[in-house]
Write a protein that holds these residues in place. Structure first.
Motif, mmCIF file in Angstrom:
data_model
loop_
_atom_site.group_PDB
_atom_site.id
_atom_site.type_symbol
_atom_site.label_atom_id
_atom_site.label_comp_id
_atom_site.label_asym_id
_atom_site.label_seq_id
_atom_site.Cartn_x
_atom_site.Cartn_y
_atom_site.Cartn_z
ATOM 1 N N TRP A 42 -36.613 24.531 26.826
ATOM 2 C CA TRP A 42 -35.473 25.437 27.020
ATOM 3 C C TRP A 42 -34.312 25.077 26.100
ATOM 4 O O TRP A 42 -33.677 25.955 25.490
ATOM 5 C CB TRP A 42 -35.014 25.417 28.482
ATOM 6 C CG TRP A 42 -35.921 26.136 29.426
ATOM 7 C CD1 TRP A 42 -36.558 25.606 30.510
ATOM 8 C CD2 TRP A 42 -36.326 27.511 29.368
ATOM 9 N NE1 TRP A 42 -37.323 26.556 31.138
ATOM 10 C CE2 TRP A 42 -37.201 27.740 30.453
ATOM 11 C CE3 TRP A 42 -36.030 28.563 28.511
ATOM 12 C CZ2 TRP A 42 -37.775 28.984 30.692
ATOM 13 C CZ3 TRP A 42 -36.612 29.810 28.748
ATOM 14 C CH2 TRP A 42 -37.461 30.001 29.824
ATOM 15 N N VAL A 43 -34.025 23.785 26.007
ATOM 16 C CA VAL A 43 -32.917 23.358 25.141
ATOM 17 C C VAL A 43 -33.211 23.717 23.682
ATOM 18 O O VAL A 43 -32.344 24.242 22.963
ATOM 19 C CB VAL A 43 -32.684 21.837 25.278
ATOM 20 C CG1 VAL A 43 -31.700 21.351 24.232
ATOM 21 C CG2 VAL A 43 -32.168 21.500 26.675
ATOM 22 N N THR A 44 -34.442 23.483 23.255
ATOM 23 C CA THR A 44 -34.801 23.777 21.867
ATOM 24 C C THR A 44 -34.785 25.276 21.600
ATOM 25 O O THR A 44 -34.320 25.729 20.542
ATOM 26 C CB THR A 44 -36.207 23.209 21.563
ATOM 27 O OG1 THR A 44 -36.206 21.812 21.838
ATOM 28 C CG2 THR A 44 -36.579 23.428 20.112
ATOM 29 N N LEU A 45 -35.279 26.073 22.571
ATOM 30 C CA LEU A 45 -35.299 27.530 22.398
ATOM 31 C C LEU A 45 -33.877 28.085 22.243
ATOM 32 O O LEU A 45 -33.601 28.878 21.325
ATOM 33 C CB LEU A 45 -35.995 28.177 23.598
ATOM 34 C CG LEU A 45 -36.084 29.709 23.565
ATOM 35 C CD1 LEU A 45 -36.957 30.179 22.406
ATOM 36 C CD2 LEU A 45 -36.640 30.256 24.887
ATOM 37 N N VAL A 46 -32.981 27.664 23.126
ATOM 38 C CA VAL A 46 -31.591 28.141 23.044
ATOM 39 C C VAL A 46 -30.966 27.698 21.719
ATOM 40 O O VAL A 46 -30.266 28.482 21.041
ATOM 41 C CB VAL A 46 -30.763 27.606 24.230
ATOM 42 C CG1 VAL A 46 -29.283 27.923 24.048
ATOM 43 C CG2 VAL A 46 -31.260 28.196 25.544
ATOM 44 N N ALA A 47 -31.242 26.457 21.328
ATOM 45 C CA ALA A 47 -30.679 25.944 20.074
ATOM 46 C C ALA A 47 -31.149 26.761 18.879
ATOM 47 O O ALA A 47 -30.355 27.110 17.986
ATOM 48 C CB ALA A 47 -31.066 24.474 19.904
ATOM 49 N N LEU A 48 -32.424 27.102 18.853
ATOM 50 C CA LEU A 48 -32.945 27.873 17.716
ATOM 51 C C LEU A 48 -32.436 29.313 17.733
ATOM 52 O O LEU A 48 -32.157 29.883 16.670
ATOM 53 C CB LEU A 48 -34.479 27.858 17.737
ATOM 54 C CG LEU A 48 -35.130 26.518 17.408
ATOM 55 C CD1 LEU A 48 -36.651 26.651 17.400
ATOM 56 C CD2 LEU A 48 -34.670 25.997 16.050
ATOM 57 N N LEU A 49 -32.327 29.909 18.930
ATOM 58 C CA LEU A 49 -31.809 31.283 19.013
ATOM 59 C C LEU A 49 -30.380 31.363 18.481
ATOM 60 O O LEU A 49 -29.962 32.406 17.946
ATOM 61 C CB LEU A 49 -31.860 31.778 20.462
ATOM 62 C CG LEU A 49 -33.256 32.081 21.019
ATOM 63 C CD1 LEU A 49 -33.182 32.466 22.493
ATOM 64 C CD2 LEU A 49 -33.920 33.195 20.219
ATOM 65 N N LEU A 50 -29.618 30.292 18.630
ATOM 66 C CA LEU A 50 -28.256 30.273 18.095
ATOM 67 C C LEU A 50 -28.234 29.899 16.616
ATOM 68 O O LEU A 50 -27.579 30.566 15.803
ATOM 69 C CB LEU A 50 -27.404 29.271 18.881
ATOM 70 C CG LEU A 50 -25.998 29.028 18.318
ATOM 71 C CD1 LEU A 50 -25.124 30.262 18.533
ATOM 72 C CD2 LEU A 50 -25.344 27.807 18.953
ATOM 73 N N SER A 51 -28.943 28.835 16.264
ATOM 74 C CA SER A 51 -28.764 28.255 14.928
ATOM 75 C C SER A 51 -29.520 28.987 13.822
ATOM 76 O O SER A 51 -29.036 29.021 12.685
ATOM 77 C CB SER A 51 -29.197 26.789 14.946
ATOM 78 O OG SER A 51 -30.555 26.665 15.300
ATOM 79 N N VAL A 52 -30.674 29.592 14.133
ATOM 80 C CA VAL A 52 -31.455 30.226 13.055
ATOM 81 C C VAL A 52 -30.744 31.459 12.476
ATOM 82 O O VAL A 52 -30.508 31.507 11.257
ATOM 83 C CB VAL A 52 -32.883 30.561 13.541
ATOM 84 C CG1 VAL A 52 -33.611 31.409 12.509
ATOM 85 C CG2 VAL A 52 -33.658 29.276 13.797
ATOM 86 N N PRO A 53 -30.395 32.472 13.289
ATOM 87 C CA PRO A 53 -29.714 33.620 12.674
ATOM 88 C C PRO A 53 -28.367 33.257 12.058
ATOM 89 O O PRO A 53 -28.026 33.721 10.970
ATOM 90 C CB PRO A 53 -29.548 34.615 13.841
ATOM 91 C CG PRO A 53 -29.745 33.827 15.074
ATOM 92 C CD PRO A 53 -30.615 32.674 14.735
ATOM 93 N N LEU A 54 -27.612 32.400 12.762
ATOM 94 C CA LEU A 54 -26.302 32.001 12.244
ATOM 95 C C LEU A 54 -26.451 31.183 10.959
ATOM 96 O O LEU A 54 -25.724 31.396 9.974
ATOM 97 C CB LEU A 54 -25.576 31.178 13.317
ATOM 98 C CG LEU A 54 -24.056 31.126 13.276
ATOM 99 C CD1 LEU A 54 -23.465 32.515 13.346
ATOM 100 C CD2 LEU A 54 -23.532 30.274 14.436
ATOM 101 N N GLY A 55 -27.404 30.250 10.953
ATOM 102 C CA GLY A 55 -27.586 29.386 9.785
ATOM 103 C C GLY A 55 -28.098 30.141 8.579
ATOM 104 O O GLY A 55 -27.603 29.943 7.457
#
Length: 291
Positions: free
Chosen positions: A73-86
């Protein structure tokens, strides 16, 4: 003389390369040796599928599933935020930003990469946790969502830097050709540059994924560390890294609990090794593609 220097340099580089491989192999051997006790008495599959983590009860239970789901869950939320933004930030810096803005942006990104995780954890405690608690009417804001959001911010420098490098490695001929055919800069970026750099961007995402899985301090401070099976990111969670960091200093050296924590570390090591290896293969393919 130059030939002798060349031979010496080559030998030195070879020695350093084999030293790095030997260190990596030694870490793996050490983890396996330390984990043998629990894998023999409990079983690796039983630990991977076990739903209860009660290492001090009688009989003790060493199920990794609560920590695995917490990490998920922590990794999923992190990727949902960081991938499009990054990726969006990388496209802007590579294709649209003025030189001054680009240098300033890269400086900020390098600064973010140097900030210790505990500082992001403190920011999360005072800003994100109360915001999540109020916004979703939860009993506590210490959840996988809070930890994932901050871990996503921690992952941003990795994803932006590597994605921007991948975008810059696309030959300028493609840009000039697209613009010469009447495409706008936005169309060129979206339809030409992004697809051409897709393998490098994918590698950046994979390295960000490895960074998110391995993050420890932020999840210890923000995830709640509850040993339950979290069915959503709105629940308190305990991750693999958090469990290892929290309990290693309190267990008897050489005991079953101690060995189980090393098995957990071995699982984490295997995950991150495979992810980084996969990302390296993708990056190597991109270099060969444009060489």
């Amino acid at each position: 003389m130059s030939r002798a220097a060349d031979v010496t340099a080559r030998a030195l580089i070879t020695l350093l390369a084999f030293t790095a491989i030997a260190i990596l192999a030694s870490i793996c051997v050490f983890l396996v040796q330390s984990a043998m006790k629990s894998m023999g008495e409990v079983g690796l599959l039983s630990m991977l599928k076990g739903t209860s983590w009660y290492p001090t009860s009688d009989p003790a239970e060493f199920g990794f599933l609560p920590s695995e789901l917490g990490s998920f869950w922590v990794t999923l939320v992190a990727l949902l935020l960081s991938v499009p933004l990054g990726v969006a930030a990388a496209v802007y810096l590579s294709e649209f930003a003025r030189p001054v803005v680009k240098e300033f942006g890269k400086t900020i990104i390098e600064f973010m990469a140097a900030v210790p995780s505990v500082v992001f954890g403190l920011i999360g405690l005072y800003i994100v946790v109360p915001l999540i608690k109020t916004s979703f009417h939860l009993d506590s804001g210490l959840t996988g969502l809070s930890a994932g959001l901050i871990v996503g911010i921690v992952c941003l420098p990795t994803i932006i830097s590597i994605s921007e490098d991948a975008l810059r490695s696309v030959p300028d001929d493609l840009r000039r050709g697209s613009l010469a055919l009447g495409s706008t800069r936005w169309q060129t970026a979206v339809k030409i540059i992004l697809p051409a750099a897709s393998s490098g961007i994918f590698a950046a995402v994979m390295l960000g994924l490895g960074r998110a899985i391995g993050e420890t301090m932020v999840v210890l401070m923000l995830a709640g560390n509850a040993g339950i099976l979290p069915s959503s990111p709105f629940m308190a969670a305990r991750t693999l890294t958090g469990t290892i960091a929290q309990e290693t200093g309190e267990v008897m050296h050489g005991g079953l609990h101690y060995s189980a924590l090393f098995t957990m570390g071995l699982v984490l090591f295997a995950w991150t090794f495979v992810i980084n290896l996969f990302a390296d293969v993708i990056l190597d393919r991109q270099k060969k593609k444009w060489s």
